[in-house]
Write a protein that holds these residues in place. Structure first.
Motif, PDB file in Angstrom:
ATOM      1  N   HIS A  25       0.801  -1.219   0.000  1.00 30.55           N
ATOM      2  CA  HIS A  25       0.000   0.000   0.000  1.00 30.55           C
ATOM      3  C   HIS A  25       0.835   1.272   0.000  1.00 30.55           C
ATOM      4  N   GLN A  26       1.934   1.282   0.729  1.00 26.44           N
ATOM      5  CA  GLN A  26       2.804   2.462   0.794  1.00 26.44           C
ATOM      6  C   GLN A  26       4.240   2.050   0.482  1.00 26.44           C
ATOM      7  N   PRO A  27       4.529   1.761  -0.788  1.00 28.56           N
ATOM      8  CA  PRO A  27       5.840   1.197  -1.138  1.00 28.56           C
ATOM      9  C   PRO A  27       6.962   2.226  -1.057  1.00 28.56           C
ATOM     10  N   LEU A  28       8.157   1.721  -0.863  1.00 24.03           N
ATOM     11  CA  LEU A  28       9.336   2.589  -0.877  1.00 24.03           C
ATOM     12  C   LEU A  28       9.489   3.242  -2.245  1.00 24.03           C
ATOM     13  N   ALA A  29       9.211   2.493  -3.297  1.00 24.85           N
ATOM     14  CA  ALA A  29       9.231   3.031  -4.668  1.00 24.85           C
ATOM     15  C   ALA A  29       7.949   2.624  -5.367  1.00 24.85           C
ATOM     16  N   ARG A  30       7.224   3.591  -5.908  1.00 26.01           N
ATOM     17  CA  ARG A  30       5.979   3.291  -6.606  1.00 26.01           C
ATOM     18  C   ARG A  30       6.207   2.809  -8.036  1.00 26.01           C
ATOM     19  N   ARG A  31       7.357   3.156  -8.594  1.00 24.96           N
ATOM     20  CA  ARG A  31       7.676   2.657  -9.918  1.00 24.96           C
ATOM     21  C   ARG A  31       9.186   2.641 -10.097  1.00 24.96           C
ATOM     22  N   MET A  32       9.649   1.721 -10.912  1.00 28.42           N
ATOM     23  CA  MET A  32      11.063   1.636 -11.242  1.00 28.42           C
ATOM     24  C   MET A  32      11.203   0.831 -12.525  1.00 28.42           C
ATOM     25  N   ARG A  33      12.326   0.978 -13.174  1.00 26.10           N
ATOM     26  CA  ARG A  33      12.570   0.255 -14.415  1.00 26.10           C
ATOM     27  C   ARG A  33      13.490  -0.931 -14.147  1.00 26.10           C
ATOM     28  N   ILE A  34      13.095  -2.089 -14.671  1.00 27.69           N
ATOM     29  CA  ILE A  34      13.935  -3.269 -14.652  1.00 27.69           C
ATOM     30  C   ILE A  34      14.218  -3.618 -16.109  1.00 27.69           C
ATOM     31  N   GLY A  35      15.419  -3.309 -16.563  1.00 24.61           N
ATOM     32  CA  GLY A  35      15.728  -3.497 -17.972  1.00 24.61           C
ATOM     33  C   GLY A  35      14.819  -2.634 -18.831  1.00 24.61           C
ATOM     34  N   ALA A  36      14.089  -3.279 -19.736  1.00 25.10           N
ATOM     35  CA  ALA A  36      13.187  -2.557 -20.634  1.00 25.10           C
ATOM     36  C   ALA A  36      11.790  -2.380 -20.054  1.00 25.10           C
ATOM     37  N   THR A  37      11.550  -2.898 -18.856  1.00 29.01           N
ATOM     38  CA  THR A  37      10.198  -2.947 -18.296  1.00 29.01           C
ATOM     39  C   THR A  37       9.970  -1.867 -17.244  1.00 29.01           C
ATOM     40  N   GLU A  38       8.893  -1.119 -17.416  1.00 23.94           N
ATOM     41  CA  GLU A  38       8.477  -0.135 -16.418  1.00 23.94           C
ATOM     42  C   GLU A  38       7.569  -0.840 -15.415  1.00 23.94           C
ATOM     43  N   CYS A  39       8.022  -0.929 -14.170  1.00 20.28           N
ATOM     44  CA  CYS A  39       7.265  -1.590 -13.102  1.00 20.28           C
ATOM     45  C   CYS A  39       6.503  -0.525 -12.310  1.00 20.28           C
ATOM     46  N   VAL A  40       5.188  -0.685 -12.187  1.00 21.11           N
ATOM     47  CA  VAL A  40       4.353   0.342 -11.581  1.00 21.11           C
ATOM     48  C   VAL A  40       3.408  -0.260 -10.553  1.00 21.11           C
ATOM     49  N   ASN A  41       3.452   0.284  -9.327  1.00 21.38           N
ATOM     50  CA  ASN A  41       2.463  -0.054  -8.307  1.00 21.38           C
ATOM     51  C   ASN A  41       1.227   0.810  -8.567  1.00 21.38           C
ATOM     52  N   VAL A  42       0.097   0.186  -8.895  1.00 21.99           N
ATOM     53  CA  VAL A  42      -1.113   0.913  -9.278  1.00 21.99           C
ATOM     54  C   VAL A  42      -2.091   1.097  -8.118  1.00 21.99           C
ATOM     55  N   GLY A  43      -1.731   0.684  -6.903  1.00 16.55           N
ATOM     56  CA  GLY A  43      -2.563   0.890  -5.705  1.00 16.55           C
ATOM     57  C   GLY A  43      -2.000   2.049  -4.934  1.00 16.55           C
ATOM     58  N   HIS A  44      -2.555   2.317  -3.821  1.00 12.05           N
ATOM     59  CA  HIS A  44      -3.603   1.675  -3.062  1.00 12.05           C
ATOM     60  C   HIS A  44      -4.900   2.415  -3.351  1.00 12.05           C
ATOM     61  N   PHE A  45      -5.794   1.805  -4.187  1.00  9.87           N
ATOM     62  CA  PHE A  45      -6.970   2.490  -4.700  1.00  9.87           C
ATOM     63  C   PHE A  45      -7.959   2.846  -3.591  1.00  9.87           C
ATOM     64  N   ALA A  46      -8.022   2.035  -2.544  1.00  9.51           N
ATOM     65  CA  ALA A  46      -8.941   2.339  -1.443  1.00  9.51           C
ATOM     66  C   ALA A  46      -8.663   3.701  -0.846  1.00  9.51           C
ATOM     67  N   SER A  47      -7.400   4.084  -0.814  1.00 12.13           N
ATOM     68  CA  SER A  47      -7.004   5.364  -0.232  1.00 12.13           C
ATOM     69  C   SER A  47      -7.061   6.504  -1.236  1.00 12.13           C
ATOM     70  N   THR A  48      -6.555   6.265  -2.454  1.00  9.63           N
ATOM     71  CA  THR A  48      -6.437   7.352  -3.427  1.00  9.63           C
ATOM     72  C   THR A  48      -7.709   7.573  -4.240  1.00  9.63           C
ATOM     73  N   GLY A  49      -8.410   6.485  -4.572  1.00 11.57           N
ATOM     74  CA  GLY A  49      -9.585   6.590  -5.424  1.00 11.57           C
ATOM     75  C   GLY A  49      -9.266   6.973  -6.858  1.00 11.57           C
ATOM     76  N   ARG A  50      -7.975   6.908  -7.227  1.00  8.22           N
ATOM     77  CA  ARG A  50      -7.557   7.325  -8.565  1.00  8.22           C
ATOM     78  C   ARG A  50      -6.952   6.145  -9.318  1.00  8.22           C
ATOM     79  N   PRO A  51      -7.438   5.840 -10.510  1.00  9.25           N
ATOM     80  CA  PRO A  51      -6.847   4.749 -11.291  1.00  9.25           C
ATOM     81  C   PRO A  51      -5.564   5.203 -11.968  1.00  9.25           C
ATOM     82  N   PHE A  52      -4.724   4.236 -12.299  1.00 10.04           N
ATOM     83  CA  PHE A  52      -3.555   4.482 -13.131  1.00 10.04           C
ATOM     84  C   PHE A  52      -3.977   4.359 -14.578  1.00 10.04           C
TER      85      PHE A  52
END
Length: 255
Positions: free
Chosen positions: A224-251
């Protein structure tokens, strides 16, 4: 193509009903159920059954990583109920699922979180909602793969499976453009929760697949509260799309 992605809805049906506005499709990466809100201990199945004071106590024990004490405390509370634990939980989950699945727009593509109960989903998923787990779809010219659930943890949530079973689902996807899962790949920055002050379970199978198949995106929630919400691993963009219960905003993703 515009797709909105949410995870860790945890009972926020109001925001969920608006999550697909302006998008061609909604993707939900699980954890619809709200068992206990760690930010507001008055919300969820647990305080509804046992009261806020007991919710305060179990959060205190879990946050301190005193999991054995938390389980013993929970057992004592469940033993005092007039009905058995499974019956009480299923009735409460059914009430939440009826409201949450009704909020899904059409089309929705969803997979399970670790606190979900997969056996109940077929009863509530309308024709416009497609449930996927260890499966892939084509959407707007891209291939999306879905892996639901979590790995075994001290929390002992409803849909936790072995690393071998989880890895088999990841392997079944093959190469995809967008890798969708509830839990993150096993990377410390993506698995550490800065508020709970603990590492959540991530998947080495997901990390291996990202390195091997190089999808454009890896999307997930769970932490829910990650140290990093997104980071790149090689060619891949890694994205935490939560915590929707708190934000109410979609990615939002567009291609």
């Amino acid at each position: 193509m515009r797709v909105h992605v949410v995870s860790d809805v945890h009972g926020n049906s109001g925001a969920l009903a608006r999550a697909g506005d302006g998008a061609d499709a909604l993707i939900c990466l699980g954890d619809l159920v709200l068992f206990l809100d760690y930010a507001d201990h008055s919300r969820g199945i647990f305080p509804d059954l046992f009261g806020v004071a007991n919710a305060d106590r179990i959060v205190e024990l879990r946050t301190a990583r005193r999991f054995d004490e938390a389980r013993d405390f929970g057992r004592s509370l469940w033993a005092g109920l007039a009905v058995d634990r499974a019956t009480a939980i299923e009735a409460a989950v059914r009430r939440q699922y009826a409201e949450l699945f009704a909020a899904f727009p059409t089309p929705t593509y969803a997979t399970y979180g670790n606190v979900d109960i997969p056996t109940l989903w077929p009863e509530y998923a309308a024709p416009g909602t497609t449930v996927l787990d260890g499966e892939r779809i084509e959407l707007g010219g891209l291939v999306l793969g879905f892996v639901g659930g979590g790995l075994h943890s001290p929390m002992r949530t409803p849909y936790e499976i072995s690393e071998e079973e989880y890895a088999a689902k990841v392997e079944a996807l093959g190469e995809v453009d967008i890798l969708c899962s509830h839990i993150p790949p096993e990377v410390p920055e993506l698995t550490y929760d800065t508020v709970a002050r603990r590492f959540e379970r991530g998947s080495t199978a997901l990390l291996d697949a990202i390195r091997r198949t190089r999808p454009r995106y890896a999307l997930f929630g769970h932490v829910h509260q990650p140290l990093a919400r997104r980071m790149r691993i090689g060619a891949t963009e890694c994205v935490n799309v939560g915590h929707f219960a708190s934000t109410g905003r979609p990615f939002a993703l567009e291609w």
